[in-house]
Design an enzyme around this catalytic site. Structure first.
Site, short mmCIF file in Angstrom:
data_model
loop_
_atom_site.label_atom_id
_atom_site.label_comp_id
_atom_site.label_asym_id
_atom_site.label_seq_id
_atom_site.Cartn_x
_atom_site.Cartn_y
_atom_site.Cartn_z
N GLY A 164 0.84 -1.19 0.00
CA GLY A 164 0.00 0.00 0.00
C GLY A 164 0.88 1.24 0.00
N HIS A 167 -2.60 -15.23 50.28
CA HIS A 167 -1.39 -15.91 50.73
C HIS A 167 -1.50 -17.38 50.41
CE1 HIS A 167 2.08 -16.90 53.19
NE2 HIS A 167 1.36 -17.91 53.68
N ALA A 206 22.78 -4.95 24.33
CA ALA A 206 22.17 -5.61 25.50
C ALA A 206 20.82 -4.98 25.79
CB ALA A 206 23.09 -5.47 26.72
P1 FAD Z 1 4.47 -4.34 12.63
O1 FAD Z 1 4.16 -5.45 13.55
O2 FAD Z 1 5.88 -4.18 12.20
O3 FAD Z 1 3.52 -4.53 11.37
C1 FAD Z 1 3.60 -3.70 10.26
C2 FAD Z 1 3.23 -4.50 9.05
O4 FAD Z 1 3.09 -3.61 7.95
C3 FAD Z 1 4.30 -5.50 8.63
O5 FAD Z 1 3.77 -6.79 8.60
C4 FAD Z 1 4.74 -5.04 7.24
O6 FAD Z 1 4.94 -6.13 6.36
C5 FAD Z 1 3.54 -4.22 6.78
N1 FAD Z 1 3.89 -3.16 5.85
C6 FAD Z 1 4.88 -2.25 5.93
N2 FAD Z 1 4.86 -1.39 4.91
C7 FAD Z 1 3.82 -1.78 4.13
C8 FAD Z 1 3.26 -1.28 2.93
N3 FAD Z 1 3.75 -0.19 2.33
N4 FAD Z 1 2.21 -1.94 2.40
C9 FAD Z 1 1.69 -3.03 3.01
N5 FAD Z 1 2.16 -3.53 4.15
C10 FAD Z 1 3.20 -2.90 4.71
N6 FAD Z 1 6.69 -6.10 21.50
C11 FAD Z 1 6.01 -6.38 22.63
O7 FAD Z 1 5.13 -5.59 23.03
N7 FAD Z 1 6.25 -7.53 23.34
C12 FAD Z 1 7.19 -8.41 22.96
O8 FAD Z 1 7.38 -9.43 23.61
C13 FAD Z 1 7.92 -8.14 21.78
N8 FAD Z 1 8.85 -9.00 21.34
C14 FAD Z 1 9.54 -8.73 20.18
C15 FAD Z 1 10.53 -9.62 19.79
C16 FAD Z 1 11.25 -9.37 18.64
C17 FAD Z 1 12.31 -10.35 18.21
C18 FAD Z 1 10.96 -8.21 17.87
C19 FAD Z 1 11.71 -7.95 16.60
C20 FAD Z 1 9.98 -7.32 18.26
C21 FAD Z 1 9.27 -7.56 19.44
N9 FAD Z 1 8.30 -6.69 19.91
C22 FAD Z 1 7.62 -6.95 21.07
C23 FAD Z 1 7.97 -5.44 19.19
C24 FAD Z 1 6.67 -5.62 18.37
O9 FAD Z 1 6.83 -6.71 17.49
C25 FAD Z 1 6.34 -4.36 17.63
O10 FAD Z 1 6.30 -3.26 18.51
C26 FAD Z 1 4.97 -4.48 16.96
O11 FAD Z 1 4.93 -5.55 16.06
C27 FAD Z 1 4.61 -3.18 16.24
O12 FAD Z 1 3.38 -3.31 15.64
P2 FAD Z 1 2.98 -2.48 14.34
O13 FAD Z 1 1.61 -2.92 13.99
O14 FAD Z 1 3.26 -1.05 14.59
O15 FAD Z 1 4.03 -2.93 13.23
P1 NAI Z 2 16.83 -1.91 22.18
O1 NAI Z 2 16.68 -0.47 21.89
O2 NAI Z 2 16.02 -2.54 23.22
O3 NAI Z 2 18.34 -2.22 22.56
C1 NAI Z 2 19.41 -1.92 21.72
C2 NAI Z 2 20.66 -1.86 22.58
O4 NAI Z 2 21.74 -1.83 21.71
C3 NAI Z 2 20.72 -0.62 23.46
O5 NAI Z 2 21.04 -1.00 24.78
C4 NAI Z 2 21.82 0.21 22.81
O6 NAI Z 2 22.54 0.98 23.73
C5 NAI Z 2 22.67 -0.87 22.20
N1 NAI Z 2 23.45 -0.43 21.04
C6 NAI Z 2 23.07 0.41 20.05
N2 NAI Z 2 24.06 0.52 19.13
C7 NAI Z 2 25.07 -0.28 19.56
C8 NAI Z 2 26.35 -0.61 19.05
N3 NAI Z 2 26.78 -0.10 17.90
N4 NAI Z 2 27.11 -1.46 19.75
C9 NAI Z 2 26.68 -1.99 20.93
N5 NAI Z 2 25.49 -1.71 21.46
C10 NAI Z 2 24.69 -0.89 20.78
O7 NAI Z 2 16.66 -2.61 20.75
P2 NAI Z 2 16.46 -4.13 20.35
O8 NAI Z 2 16.90 -5.04 21.43
O9 NAI Z 2 17.06 -4.26 19.01
O10 NAI Z 2 14.90 -4.23 20.24
C11 NAI Z 2 14.20 -3.38 19.35
C12 NAI Z 2 12.86 -3.05 19.91
O11 NAI Z 2 11.98 -4.15 19.79
C13 NAI Z 2 12.89 -2.73 21.39
O12 NAI Z 2 13.20 -1.38 21.61
C14 NAI Z 2 11.50 -3.02 21.81
O13 NAI Z 2 10.71 -1.89 21.58
C15 NAI Z 2 11.07 -4.14 20.86
N6 NAI Z 2 11.11 -5.42 21.56
C16 NAI Z 2 10.32 -5.58 22.65
C17 NAI Z 2 10.35 -6.74 23.36
C18 NAI Z 2 9.51 -6.86 24.57
O14 NAI Z 2 8.66 -6.02 24.78
N7 NAI Z 2 9.71 -7.89 25.40
C19 NAI Z 2 11.19 -7.86 22.95
C20 NAI Z 2 12.02 -7.57 21.82
C21 NAI Z 2 11.95 -6.40 21.15
#
Ligand code: FAD
Ligand code: NAI
Length: 481
Positions: free
Chosen positions: A121, A454, A192
């Site tokens: 889109g 508890h 981290a």
């Molecule tokens: P997205 O989930 O990224 O969805 C956007 C969608 O839009 C995608 O599927 C993409 O293909 C589609 N899209 C993009 N551009 C277009 C286009 N032009 N046309 C059509 N489709 C398009 N968050 C938590 O709260 N809890 C967690 O435990 C957690 N764990 C995570 C673990 C990992 C490894 C990662 C990478 C992220 C994690 N997150 C977690 C973060 C979470 O996945 C995102 O914050 C969340 O998915 C964001 O939702 P969104 O709908 O904004 O975007």
């Molecule tokens: P993050 O922002 O949580 O952590 C990235 C870390 O990398 C930071 O501590 C930063 O200081 C460090 N960093 C940045 N550049 C660096 C470099 N060049 N060398 C070494 N360290 C560096 O980002 P992350 O872990 O990639 O996750 C992305 C996002 O996905 C999160 O911010 C979170 O919003 C979402 N997420 C949420 C989860 C949850 O809610 N449980 C699980 C996984 C992802």
């Protein structure tokens, strides 16, 4: 195919698909455009369901069971003999959970009468009353769709850093790190943050030696300092080798190994790994989302600029989730999606950004809501805090989980609760008590006066609240009230 809708959502992640469902519930004719192909199939659910929240939690659960079976059962008098892992089966289980959930979302859209348009889109023009959206199907066919309202929900993608180029084999991002065929013997992780700790934990439990490089001098700077300190101690004890203040200056693949060069306060070090995960944050994904004349304003960081209600600079165009300011979290995206639709419908919906919960799903979990002690001080509050160690909580001990703590942060003048922070078993669920208390503007005394069952781990919330006034029962506190 219809080419006119009341509302078009671009992006079918948690933000986008929830918005589309809510729109249909409210009577809007709705399309959701999603281009994702996951493992060869078109898929809804976004990052969260396909390569984020859900697959990571599936692997966290499998790897935790493996570790617990090996190391925790003996003290219960349970012997198991040799415990083996089958990583392929774990990945299969993860994939089938993902498939079930994404198919479920497709069913929900269909059941609610939302058209899922499979492809890209692009908002061509969002300025007038009739918004123009280009839909490009996977076969390349282009259709222009008009809509009264558009919600941009394109999410985010991992940030790449030039010093560690992703090759999807040796140097991977979070998506690649969900697919290792076996636990790498030596695993390096850059960052981290949340992903580094969660996926680093998965592979450590399955047998990898894990080194996590963090550029910042402080571990888990986003968390309350006491919680970060305790969490760091517990994770290091488990074997995660977390190196703060360490910058990766180069990572290259040499003869099937990843050679990583770091700079630690001016000193150069070289280490070798079998795989390297780069997880240094994510960035908004607006490529192909906005045409040249879309009219949408982006921020300096490439996010779509929105107000508190997720309205962009254009009437009738909203943007939500990872594409806009605020934490990149699925639950935040979902609430924003519903808020945007309800605003379009004329209601006064609002997300309370002060009570968005953070959870890191390590074992034990790390979770918080509201202000940390430092944030409260920075905002000018006279702060009082109370904390309680799970080592004195009967239920946690009975479960073999007597590690970690709960901390409350409050305004000393008014007794108002400002934040709840925890590292410990079930923190991700227990912290919701703090969210509810914050939403209802509770005082610490409110938490003190409630009767907690508890034995439960939740009793530690009660004790932490009591401790804020020197009244914890299962801890020696000299201050009296
Ligand atoms: P997205 O989930 O990224 O969805 C956007 C969608 O839009 C995608 O599927 C993409 O293909 C589609 N899209 C993009 N551009 C277009 C286009 N032009 N046309 C059509 N489709 C398009 N968050 C938590 O709260 N809890 C967690 O435990 C957690 N764990 C995570 C673990 C990992 C490894 C990662 C990478 C992220 C994690 N997150 C977690 C973060 C979470 O996945 C995102 O914050 C969340 O998915 C964001 O939702 P969104 O709908 O904004 O975007
Ligand atoms: P993050 O922002 O949580 O952590 C990235 C870390 O990398 C930071 O501590 C930063 O200081 C460090 N960093 C940045 N550049 C660096 C470099 N060049 N060398 C070494 N360290 C560096 O980002 P992350 O872990 O990639 O996750 C992305 C996002 O996905 C999160 O911010 C979170 O919003 C979402 N997420 C949420 C989860 C949850 O809610 N449980 C699980 C996984 C992802």
């Amino acid at each position: 195919m219809k080419n006119s809708y009341d509302l078009v959502v671009i992006g079918g992640g948690p933000g986008g698909y929830e918005a589309a469902i809510r729109a249909a519930q409210l009577g809007f004719s709705t399309a959701c455009i999603e281009k994702r192909i996951h493992k060869g199939e078109p898929a809804l659910g976004g990052t969260c369901l396909n390569v984020g929240c859900i697959p990571s939690k599936a692997l966290l659960d499998s790897s935790h069971r493996y570790e617990a079976t090996r190391h925790e059962l003996a003290e219960h008098g349970i012997s198991t003999g040799e415990v083996a892992i089958d990583v392929a089966k774990m990945l299969e289980r993860k994939d089938s959970i993902v498939k079930g959930l994404t198919a479920g979302v497709a069913g929900l859209l269909k059941g609610n009468g939302v058209d899922w348009l499979q492809g890209w889109g692009t908002l061509l023009d969002g300025k007038g009353a009739e918004k123009q959206v280009k839909f490009t199907a996977h076969d390349g066919t282009e259709t222009t769709i008009t809509a009264k309202y558009v919600i941009l929900a394109a999410g985010s993608v991992p940030i790449n850093i030039p010093v560690a180029p992703i090759d999807d084999e040796y140097i991977v991002d979070s998506t690649g790190a969900l697919e290792f065929k076996e636990a790498p013997k030596r695993l390096g992780v850059i960052g981290a943050g949340v992903i580094g700790l969660e996926l680093g934990s998965v592979w450590r439990r399955l047998g990898s030696e894990v080194v996590v490089y963090e550029a910042m001098p402080e571990f888990l700077a986003a968390a309350d300092k006491d919680i970060a300190k305790e969490a760091g101690k517990l994770l290091k004890k488990q074997g995660l080798d977390i190196r703060v203040d360490t910058k990766v200056t180069k990572a290259e693949v040499v003869n099937g190994e990843v050679v990583v060069t770091t700079d630690v306060k001016g000193e150069t070090k070289v280490e070798v790994f079998d795989k390297l995960i780069v997880c240094v944050g994510r960035r908004a994904y607006s490529e192909k989302l906005l045409g040249e004349n879309s009219g949408i304003t982006l921020t300096e960081r490439g996010l779509v600029e929105v107000d508190e209600q997720c309205k962009t600079n254009l009437d009738g165009v909203y943007a939500i989730g990872d594409l806009v300011r605020g934490p990149m979290l699925a639950h935040k995206a979902m609430e924003e999606g519903m808020m945007a639709v309800e605003r379009i419908h004329g209601e006064k919906a609002q997300v309370n950004y002060d009570t968005i919960i953070s959870v890191i799903y390590t074992h034990p979990e790390i979770a918080w809501v509201g202000l940390s002690e430092q944030q409260a001080k920075d905002k000018g509050y006279e702060v009082k805090t109370g904390s309680f160690s799970l080592s004195a909580n009967g239920r946690a001990l009975a479960q073999g989980e007597g590690q970690g703590l709960i901390k409350v942060v409050a305004d000393a003048k008014t007794d108002r609760l400002l934040g709840l922070h925890m590292v410990g078993v079930g923190a991700g669920d227990i912290v919701h008590q703090g969210m509810i208390a914050l939403e209802f503007v509770s005082s610490v005394e409110d938490l003190q006066l409630m009767t907690f069952a508890h034995p439960t781990v939740s009793e530690a919330v009660h004790e932490a609240a009591l401790s804020a006034d020197g009244r914890a029962i299962h801890a020696i506190q000299r201050k009296k009230r």
